[in-house]
Enzyme design. Structure first.
Site, PDB file in Angstrom:
ATOM      1  N   LYS A   1      38.282 -98.978 -36.714  1.00 12.13           N
ATOM      2  CA  LYS A   1      37.636 -99.483 -36.470  1.00 12.13           C
ATOM      3  C   LYS A   1      37.718-100.664 -37.996  1.00 12.13           C
ATOM      4  O   LYS A   1      38.155-100.137 -39.233  1.00 12.13           O
ATOM      5  CB  LYS A   1      36.440 -99.384 -35.985  1.00 12.13           C
ATOM      6  CG  LYS A   1      35.243 -98.533 -36.982  1.00 12.13           C
ATOM      7  CD  LYS A   1      34.221 -97.821 -36.309  1.00 12.13           C
ATOM      8  CE  LYS A   1      33.547 -97.543 -37.809  1.00 12.13           C
ATOM      9  NZ  LYS A   1      32.605 -96.355 -37.197  1.00 12.13           N
TER      10      LYS A   1
ATOM     11  N   TYR B   1      31.263-114.580 -67.778  1.00  9.67           N
ATOM     12  CA  TYR B   1      30.474-115.437 -67.075  1.00  9.67           C
ATOM     13  C   TYR B   1      28.941-114.284 -67.760  1.00  9.67           C
ATOM     14  O   TYR B   1      28.630-113.385 -68.015  1.00  9.67           O
ATOM     15  CB  TYR B   1      29.741-115.044 -65.763  1.00  9.67           C
ATOM     16  CG  TYR B   1      30.490-116.399 -65.163  1.00  9.67           C
ATOM     17  CD1 TYR B   1      30.602-117.261 -64.968  1.00  9.67           C
ATOM     18  CD2 TYR B   1      31.159-116.080 -64.073  1.00  9.67           C
ATOM     19  CE1 TYR B   1      31.342-118.394 -64.085  1.00  9.67           C
ATOM     20  CE2 TYR B   1      32.446-117.098 -63.168  1.00  9.67           C
ATOM     21  CZ  TYR B   1      32.403-117.695 -63.701  1.00  9.67           C
ATOM     22  OH  TYR B   1      32.879-119.206 -62.551  1.00  9.67           O
TER      23      TYR B   1
HETATM   24  C1  LIG Z   1      32.528 -95.091 -37.593  1.00  6.50           C
HETATM   25  C2  LIG Z   1      32.316 -94.380 -36.957  1.00  6.50           C
HETATM   26  C3  LIG Z   1      33.049 -92.574 -37.004  1.00  6.50           C
HETATM   27  C4  LIG Z   1      33.700 -92.303 -38.427  1.00  6.50           C
HETATM   28  O1  LIG Z   1      32.756 -92.348 -39.205  1.00  6.50           O
HETATM   29  P1  LIG Z   1      33.374 -91.834 -41.040  1.00  6.50           P
HETATM   30  O2  LIG Z   1      31.641 -91.276 -41.285  1.00  6.50           O
HETATM   31  O3  LIG Z   1      34.332 -93.115 -41.409  1.00  6.50           O
HETATM   32  O4  LIG Z   1      34.170 -90.613 -41.023  1.00  6.50           O
HETATM   33  C5  LIG Z   1      32.886 -91.686 -36.067  1.00  6.50           C
HETATM   34  N1  LIG Z   1      32.543 -92.333 -34.843  1.00  6.50           N
HETATM   35  C6  LIG Z   1      31.326 -93.148 -34.667  1.00  6.50           C
HETATM   36  C7  LIG Z   1      30.851 -93.206 -34.170  1.00  6.50           C
HETATM   37  C8  LIG Z   1      31.266 -94.218 -35.234  1.00  6.50           C
HETATM   38  O5  LIG Z   1      30.547 -95.547 -35.348  1.00  6.50           O
END
Ligand SMILES: *Cc1c(COP(=O)(O)O)cnc(C)c1O
Length: 342
Positions: free
Chosen positions: A35, A242
């Site tokens: 994702k 800055y």
């Molecule tokens: C994002 C996500 C993962 C992966 O999690 P990580 O902590 O990045 O390994 C797995 N399962 C679900 C439902 C998620 O939303």
């Protein structure tokens, strides 16, 4: 156009990390959360490499992300399920939804949707149907591939891990699900008791270290390189950047590079980050600007205008230095980087 910034991505390290997590998952299969554009690194490039290595289950958040992966012909699950406006895409069959609510389940059944996954809440109180819903038969009649839940505290030693694991284990055999899946990256670190049939790592694939027991197992994947736009000598007593937060104690050679918080190199690296010229560590000085960073290069006389410098972006140190989570650092890497897989 010539790329203003470079992100060097180590395809071997990515694949090694998946193999390591797959091994740590014991008898369970190991999938991949891709994702958010593969946590900022590039979902298609990541998914293609992991599929070649043998990964068979991919997870995205929404149907837009699933559609981007569709040309690869992989098995993709959409974690956010199906809204009304997603139904046409979902019924096209290039990915399957992870149904999260009674409403989503109803929508999927009403349309005669095919294979699906279901998320059950075991205590995180984020997405998922309840165990009561399941006991009441909500999932009856679904073509259920994977029943999954998600751990709230897997990156800590928390009693909640075992509570969630036991609640989830109690659902075995209570649905028609072909497989059970609980562990994310940190959950894999909790041991094979948490692996069930399928694990779903994200962060650790990309070099993130959610638990200290993964430090030695996981390799860095992403490296930032920025180019020197200007070199200048800053006299003793003068300030840089800055709000003049850095003052030269002695005459200092300073390089300004084309990187900033608009690229995901956040303000937290101000007076705290490190660049490298070869093996020489060079401190970031002053405030990180939107698009520019100043570096003390006094110890590296070879640094010159036009030269590329590496910026330390190794986990979990970069998160500690910047005060920003590893997830935020990875997913914020901006669109100005040319992503080159080596
Ligand atoms: C994002 C996500 C993962 C992966 O999690 P990580 O902590 O990045 O390994 C797995 N399962 C679900 C439902 C998620 O939303």
């Amino acid at each position: 156009m010539p790329a203003p910034l470079r992100l060097r991505l180590d395809g071997d390290a990515l694949v090694q990390n998946w193999r390591t997590l797959d091994r740590m998952s014991g008898r369970a299969a190991c999938g991949a959360a891709v994702k958010a554009n593969g946590y900022g690194l590039g979902a298609i490039e990541v998914a293609r490499r992991l599929a070649d290595a043998g990964c068979r289950d991919f997870f995205v958040s929404n149907w837009q992300e699933a559609a981007e992966l569709a040309p690869l012909g992989l098995t993709v699950s959409v974690l956010h399920g199906v809204r009304d406006e997603d139904m046409a895409a979902a019924l096209a069959g290039f990915a399957r939804p992870v149904l999260n609510t009674a409403g989503q389940v109803g929508r999927w059944k009403a349309e005669g949707g095919g294979p699906c996954d279901v998320m059950v809440d075991t205590g995180m109180n984020r997405l998922g149907v309840s165990t009561d819903d399941i006991a009441a038969g909500l999932l009856d009649g679904l073509e259920l591939e994977t029943l999954m839940s998600h751990l709230a505290c897997a990156d800590e030693e928390s009693p909640m891990n075992e509570v969630q694991r036991n609640r989830f284990a109690a659902l075995a055999g209570r649905t028609s699900a072909r497989r059970l899946s609980l562990a994310n990256s940190a959950g894999i670190g909790l041991g094979t008791d948490y692996a069930f049939d399928l694990t779903r790592p994200g962060l650790a694939l990309y070099g993130g270290i959610p638990r200290s027991d993964l430090v030695d197992a996981i390799r860095a994947v992403a490296a930032i390189e920025a180019q020197v736009l200007q070199c200048r000598r800053v006299g003793a007593g003068q300030t840089v950047g800055y709000n003049a937060t850095w003052t030269a104690k002695t005459d200092t050679e300073v390089a300004i590079v084309n990187l900033g918080y608009a690229d995901g190199y956040f303000r937290g690296f101000s007076n705290a980050g490190t660049a490298r010229a070869g093996d020489t560590a060079l401190p970031v000085i002053g405030r990180v600007s939107m698009d520019l960073v100043a570096i003390d290069v006094s110890r590296a006389p070879s640094v010159h205008e036009g030269m590329w410098l590496a910026l330390d972006f190794v986990f979990p140190e970069a998160a500690a230095v910047s005060g920003v989570s590893q997830y935020e650092l990875l997913t914020s890497l901006g669109a100005r980087f040319k992503r080159s897989w080596i």
